[in-house]
Design a protein around this motif. Sequence first.
Motif, short mmCIF file in Angstrom:
data_model
loop_
_atom_site.label_atom_id
_atom_site.label_comp_id
_atom_site.label_asym_id
_atom_site.label_seq_id
_atom_site.Cartn_x
_atom_site.Cartn_y
_atom_site.Cartn_z
N VAL A 1 -11.27 13.72 0.00
CA VAL A 1 -11.97 13.01 1.08
C VAL A 1 -12.10 11.53 0.74
N LEU A 2 -12.37 11.21 -0.52
CA LEU A 2 -12.48 9.82 -0.94
C LEU A 2 -11.15 9.08 -0.76
N ILE A 3 -10.05 9.72 -1.11
CA ILE A 3 -8.73 9.10 -0.96
C ILE A 3 -8.42 8.87 0.51
N VAL A 4 -8.75 9.84 1.36
CA VAL A 4 -8.51 9.70 2.79
C VAL A 4 -9.33 8.56 3.37
N LEU A 5 -10.60 8.48 3.01
CA LEU A 5 -11.45 7.41 3.52
C LEU A 5 -11.00 6.04 3.04
N ALA A 6 -10.58 5.95 1.79
CA ALA A 6 -10.08 4.67 1.27
C ALA A 6 -8.82 4.24 1.99
N THR A 7 -7.91 5.18 2.25
CA THR A 7 -6.67 4.86 2.94
C THR A 7 -6.93 4.43 4.37
N LEU A 8 -7.77 5.18 5.07
CA LEU A 8 -8.09 4.82 6.45
C LEU A 8 -8.81 3.48 6.55
N SER A 9 -9.71 3.22 5.62
CA SER A 9 -10.43 1.95 5.62
C SER A 9 -9.47 0.79 5.38
#
Length: 53
Positions: free
Chosen positions: A27-35
């Motif tokens: 989830v952290l990787i997904v949020l960082a990528t989307l941000s």
Amino acid sequence: MNNWLEDFAYRIEIKWWMFAVAGFTAVLIVLATLSFQAIRVVLTNPVKSLRSE
């Protein structure tokens, strides 16, 4: 799964927190990528994009 792992000489126990850490990391990787992508889109100049098309 624990029965299958007991057949190995070197074995570990599967704990619930291992799955929680893996899920949280994903989830952290997904949020960082989307941000990162959202910030990059916001900062681009739309005029340059339209001129290049």
